[in-house]
Design a protein around this motif. Structure first.
Motif, PDB file in Angstrom:
ATOM      1  N   ALA A 175      18.791 -12.341 -22.263  1.00 38.51           N
ATOM      2  CA  ALA A 175      19.187 -13.418 -20.731  1.00 38.51           C
ATOM      3  C   ALA A 175      18.883 -12.441 -19.541  1.00 38.51           C
ATOM      4  CB  ALA A 175      20.670 -13.699 -21.139  1.00 38.51           C
ATOM      5  N   TYR A 176      19.168 -11.196 -19.676  1.00 37.91           N
ATOM      6  CA  TYR A 176      19.021 -10.548 -18.380  1.00 37.91           C
ATOM      7  C   TYR A 176      17.645 -10.368 -17.975  1.00 37.91           C
ATOM      8  CZ  TYR A 176      18.659  -6.194 -15.483  1.00 37.91           C
ATOM      9  OH  TYR A 176      18.408  -5.278 -14.300  1.00 37.91           O
ATOM     10  N   THR A 177      16.671 -10.520 -19.084  1.00 37.81           N
ATOM     11  CA  THR A 177      15.350 -10.269 -18.523  1.00 37.81           C
ATOM     12  C   THR A 177      14.917 -11.805 -17.868  1.00 37.81           C
ATOM     13  OG1 THR A 177      14.851  -8.955 -20.361  1.00 37.81           O
ATOM     14  CG2 THR A 177      12.898 -10.056 -19.283  1.00 37.81           C
ATOM     15  N   ILE A 178      15.359 -12.817 -18.337  1.00 38.21           N
ATOM     16  CA  ILE A 178      15.146 -14.102 -17.636  1.00 38.21           C
ATOM     17  C   ILE A 178      15.751 -14.102 -16.296  1.00 38.21           C
ATOM     18  CG2 ILE A 178      15.430 -16.594 -17.943  1.00 38.21           C
ATOM     19  CD1 ILE A 178      13.523 -15.516 -20.010  1.00 38.21           C
ATOM     20  N   SER A 179      16.921 -13.890 -16.254  1.00 41.17           N
ATOM     21  CA  SER A 179      17.697 -13.670 -14.787  1.00 41.17           C
ATOM     22  C   SER A 179      16.938 -12.851 -13.759  1.00 41.17           C
ATOM     23  CB  SER A 179      19.101 -13.181 -15.052  1.00 41.17           C
ATOM     24  OG  SER A 179      19.933 -14.286 -15.726  1.00 41.17           O
ATOM     25  N   GLU A 180      16.195 -11.778 -14.333  1.00 41.03           N
ATOM     26  CA  GLU A 180      15.554 -10.750 -13.542  1.00 41.03           C
ATOM     27  C   GLU A 180      14.278 -11.481 -13.095  1.00 41.03           C
ATOM     28  OE1 GLU A 180      16.388  -7.342 -12.103  1.00 41.03           O
ATOM     29  OE2 GLU A 180      17.874  -8.803 -12.268  1.00 41.03           O
ATOM     30  N   LEU A 181      13.613 -12.104 -13.883  1.00 38.36           N
ATOM     31  CA  LEU A 181      12.327 -12.968 -13.628  1.00 38.36           C
ATOM     32  C   LEU A 181      12.788 -13.953 -12.643  1.00 38.36           C
ATOM     33  CD1 LEU A 181      10.782 -13.523 -17.130  1.00 38.36           C
ATOM     34  CD2 LEU A 181       9.881 -11.893 -15.279  1.00 38.36           C
ATOM     35  N   LYS A 182      13.739 -14.694 -12.865  1.00 43.11           N
ATOM     36  CA  LYS A 182      13.899 -15.548 -11.662  1.00 43.11           C
ATOM     37  C   LYS A 182      14.279 -15.060 -10.376  1.00 43.11           C
ATOM     38  CE  LYS A 182      17.064 -19.525 -10.113  1.00 43.11           C
ATOM     39  NZ  LYS A 182      18.006 -20.407 -10.503  1.00 43.11           N
ATOM     40  N   THR A 183      15.207 -14.098 -10.364  1.00 41.43           N
ATOM     41  CA  THR A 183      15.541 -13.373  -9.079  1.00 41.43           C
ATOM     42  C   THR A 183      14.181 -12.868  -8.348  1.00 41.43           C
ATOM     43  OG1 THR A 183      17.679 -12.637  -9.761  1.00 41.43           O
ATOM     44  CG2 THR A 183      16.981 -11.742  -8.007  1.00 41.43           C
ATOM     45  N   GLY A 184      13.325 -12.026  -9.173  1.00 39.47           N
ATOM     46  CA  GLY A 184      12.113 -11.526  -8.587  1.00 39.47           C
ATOM     47  C   GLY A 184      11.147 -12.606  -7.856  1.00 39.47           C
ATOM     48  N   PHE A 185      11.084 -13.708  -8.837  1.00 38.40           N
ATOM     49  CA  PHE A 185      10.317 -14.784  -8.119  1.00 38.40           C
ATOM     50  C   PHE A 185      10.766 -15.539  -6.718  1.00 38.40           C
ATOM     51  CE2 PHE A 185       7.798 -14.203 -11.905  1.00 38.40           C
ATOM     52  CZ  PHE A 185       6.849 -15.176 -11.751  1.00 38.40           C
ATOM     53  N   THR A 186      12.283 -15.384  -6.781  1.00 34.00           N
ATOM     54  CA  THR A 186      12.827 -15.853  -5.631  1.00 34.00           C
ATOM     55  C   THR A 186      12.547 -15.095  -4.413  1.00 34.00           C
ATOM     56  OG1 THR A 186      14.477 -17.069  -7.066  1.00 34.00           O
ATOM     57  CG2 THR A 186      15.257 -16.663  -4.668  1.00 34.00           C
ATOM     58  N   ILE A 187      12.610 -13.841  -4.604  1.00 36.29           N
ATOM     59  CA  ILE A 187      12.643 -12.818  -3.620  1.00 36.29           C
ATOM     60  C   ILE A 187      11.168 -12.832  -3.150  1.00 36.29           C
ATOM     61  CG2 ILE A 187      12.699 -10.503  -2.760  1.00 36.29           C
ATOM     62  CD1 ILE A 187      14.841 -10.043  -4.709  1.00 36.29           C
ATOM     63  N   GLY A 188      10.058 -13.041  -4.002  1.00 36.22           N
ATOM     64  CA  GLY A 188       8.572 -13.241  -3.798  1.00 36.22           C
ATOM     65  C   GLY A 188       8.341 -14.221  -3.053  1.00 36.22           C
ATOM     66  N   PHE A 189       9.202 -15.380  -3.132  1.00 39.33           N
ATOM     67  CA  PHE A 189       8.885 -16.650  -2.355  1.00 39.33           C
ATOM     68  C   PHE A 189       9.164 -16.446  -0.837  1.00 39.33           C
ATOM     69  CE2 PHE A 189      10.611 -20.450  -0.672  1.00 39.33           C
ATOM     70  CZ  PHE A 189       9.739 -21.348  -0.612  1.00 39.33           C
ATOM     71  N   MET A 190      10.271 -15.694  -0.997  1.00 43.11           N
ATOM     72  CA  MET A 190      10.694 -15.392   0.621  1.00 43.11           C
ATOM     73  C   MET A 190       9.776 -14.578   1.227  1.00 43.11           C
ATOM     74  SD  MET A 190      13.439 -17.432   0.689  1.00 43.11           S
ATOM     75  CE  MET A 190      14.126 -16.774   2.139  1.00 43.11           C
ATOM     76  N   ILE A 191       9.150 -13.784   0.694  1.00 43.95           N
ATOM     77  CA  ILE A 191       8.301 -12.756   1.122  1.00 43.95           C
ATOM     78  C   ILE A 191       6.908 -13.257   1.452  1.00 43.95           C
ATOM     79  CG2 ILE A 191       6.806 -10.702   0.599  1.00 43.95           C
ATOM     80  CD1 ILE A 191       9.047  -9.591  -1.089  1.00 43.95           C
ATOM     81  N   TYR A 192       6.852 -14.394   0.632  1.00 47.53           N
ATOM     82  CA  TYR A 192       5.545 -15.266   1.011  1.00 47.53           C
ATOM     83  C   TYR A 192       5.368 -15.931   2.373  1.00 47.53           C
ATOM     84  CZ  TYR A 192       1.525 -15.345  -2.245  1.00 47.53           C
ATOM     85  OH  TYR A 192       0.269 -15.053  -2.999  1.00 47.53           O
ATOM     86  N   ILE A 193       6.546 -16.196   2.803  1.00 48.70           N
ATOM     87  CA  ILE A 193       6.652 -17.441   3.987  1.00 48.70           C
ATOM     88  C   ILE A 193       6.101 -16.745   5.204  1.00 48.70           C
ATOM     89  CG2 ILE A 193       8.445 -18.592   5.126  1.00 48.70           C
ATOM     90  CD1 ILE A 193       9.866 -18.983   2.824  1.00 48.70           C
ATOM     91  N   PRO A 194       6.457 -15.648   5.482  1.00 46.38           N
ATOM     92  CA  PRO A 194       5.982 -15.068   6.995  1.00 46.38           C
ATOM     93  C   PRO A 194       4.418 -14.957   6.789  1.00 46.38           C
ATOM     94  CG  PRO A 194       7.165 -13.508   6.057  1.00 46.38           C
ATOM     95  CD  PRO A 194       7.596 -14.591   5.285  1.00 46.38           C
ATOM     96  N   PHE A 195       3.855 -14.550   5.675  1.00 47.50           N
ATOM     97  CA  PHE A 195       2.489 -14.015   5.590  1.00 47.50           C
ATOM     98  C   PHE A 195       1.659 -15.510   5.402  1.00 47.50           C
ATOM     99  CE2 PHE A 195       4.235 -10.386   3.816  1.00 47.50           C
ATOM    100  CZ  PHE A 195       3.730  -9.317   4.499  1.00 47.50           C
ATOM    101  N   LEU A 196       2.258 -16.682   4.863  1.00 49.28           N
ATOM    102  CA  LEU A 196       1.785 -17.796   4.799  1.00 49.28           C
ATOM    103  C   LEU A 196       1.528 -18.559   6.229  1.00 49.28           C
ATOM    104  CD1 LEU A 196       0.710 -20.137   3.039  1.00 49.28           C
ATOM    105  CD2 LEU A 196       2.916 -21.047   2.728  1.00 49.28           C
ATOM    106  N   ILE A 197       2.538 -18.265   7.120  1.00 48.96           N
ATOM    107  CA  ILE A 197       2.645 -18.794   8.393  1.00 48.96           C
ATOM    108  C   ILE A 197       1.532 -18.320   9.145  1.00 48.96           C
ATOM    109  CG2 ILE A 197       3.925 -18.973  10.223  1.00 48.96           C
ATOM    110  CD1 ILE A 197       6.437 -19.163   8.871  1.00 48.96           C
TER     111      ILE A 197
END
Length: 246
Positions: A175-197
């Protein structure tokens, strides 16, 4: 347990190199005969230790902060579009050292509560193992979502636990691994936004200028690197990552 073993090996290596180098010798003998219960217990402990050391990479990947860090780093590199810069070896090495820094309080608790008393023969092996498990469970429970934990109980058809102490370690790790995957993808999405702009702005400018044959990615790359440098990107990303584990 692996963190405690690593801390003990590091301390032993430091003390050994401070003195005259001595080459150790390990001898394994297989002999017929009757063994005392104490000797069998010692052999089982050694076998368990070797098993833990063999599984140390898997433990590092699934029971520490390494998963979230390495995912964010790969998202960052893809968002910048720098291909293989930084190289995979540099990213993995930085993620490992950050993991040691973040997990240092947990490792210190394991060392003080389990490893050192066991070395001093103050507690038995099973008690040391239980004490070493508690800090890791507390860390994983802090960053595990209840929804992810319930998924594995639904799959295994097990009875739902009444408290955290009744949750098996293997179930918690999954369960911890699944939670870490979601958190990592969420942070990655936030990082993607300024570069996408930046990519969208550069593509719009090139399209308005009629430069349709010039790849927008080639033009936007220097601007994304410059933006990352101006905002002190590495300090910002690493600092934000560490704060997510506070």
């Amino acid at each position: 347990m692996a963190l405690a073993a690593a801390a003990g090996l590091l301390a032993f290596a430091t003390a050994a190199f401070a003195q005259d180098p001595v080459i150790p010798k390990l001898t394994l003998n297989l002999a017929a005969g009757q063994a005392e219960p104490k000797e069998i217990s010692t052999l089982l402990e050694i076998l368990f230790l070797f098993t833990v050391l063999t599984m140390a990479p898997a433990i590092m990947l699934t029971m520490t902060s390494f998963t979230r860090i390495i995912i964010v780093f790969h998202f960052l590199r893809q968002a910048m579009g720098t291909q293989q810069m930084p190289p995979n070896q540099i990213i993995a090495s930085l993620a490992i050292f950050m993991t040691f820094v973040i997990m240092w309080p947990v490792g210190s608790q394991i060392n003080n509560l389990a490893l050192q008393p066991y070395i001093a023969e103050e507690i038995p092996f099973d008690e040391a193992l239980k004490r070493a498990e508690d800090p890791i469970r507390q860390f994983m429970f802090k960053h595990t979502r209840e929804k992810d934990l319930s998924i594995f109980y639904s799959i295994s058809k097990m009875e739902r636990p009444k408290n955290k102490e009744e949750v098996p370690l293997m179930m918690l790790v999954a369960a911890y691994t699944i939670s870490e995957l979601k958190t990592g993808f969420t942070i990655g999405f936030m990082i993607y936004i300024p570069f996408l702009i930046v990519d969208m702005v550069v593509a719009s400018i090139l399209l308005s200028m009629g430069m349709m044959m010039l790849p927008p990615v080639m033009v936007s790359l220097p601007f994304k690197i410059l933006l990352f440098i101006l905002v002190d990107g590495w300090n910002l990303v690493i600092g934000s990552l560490v704060n997510t584990f506070q």
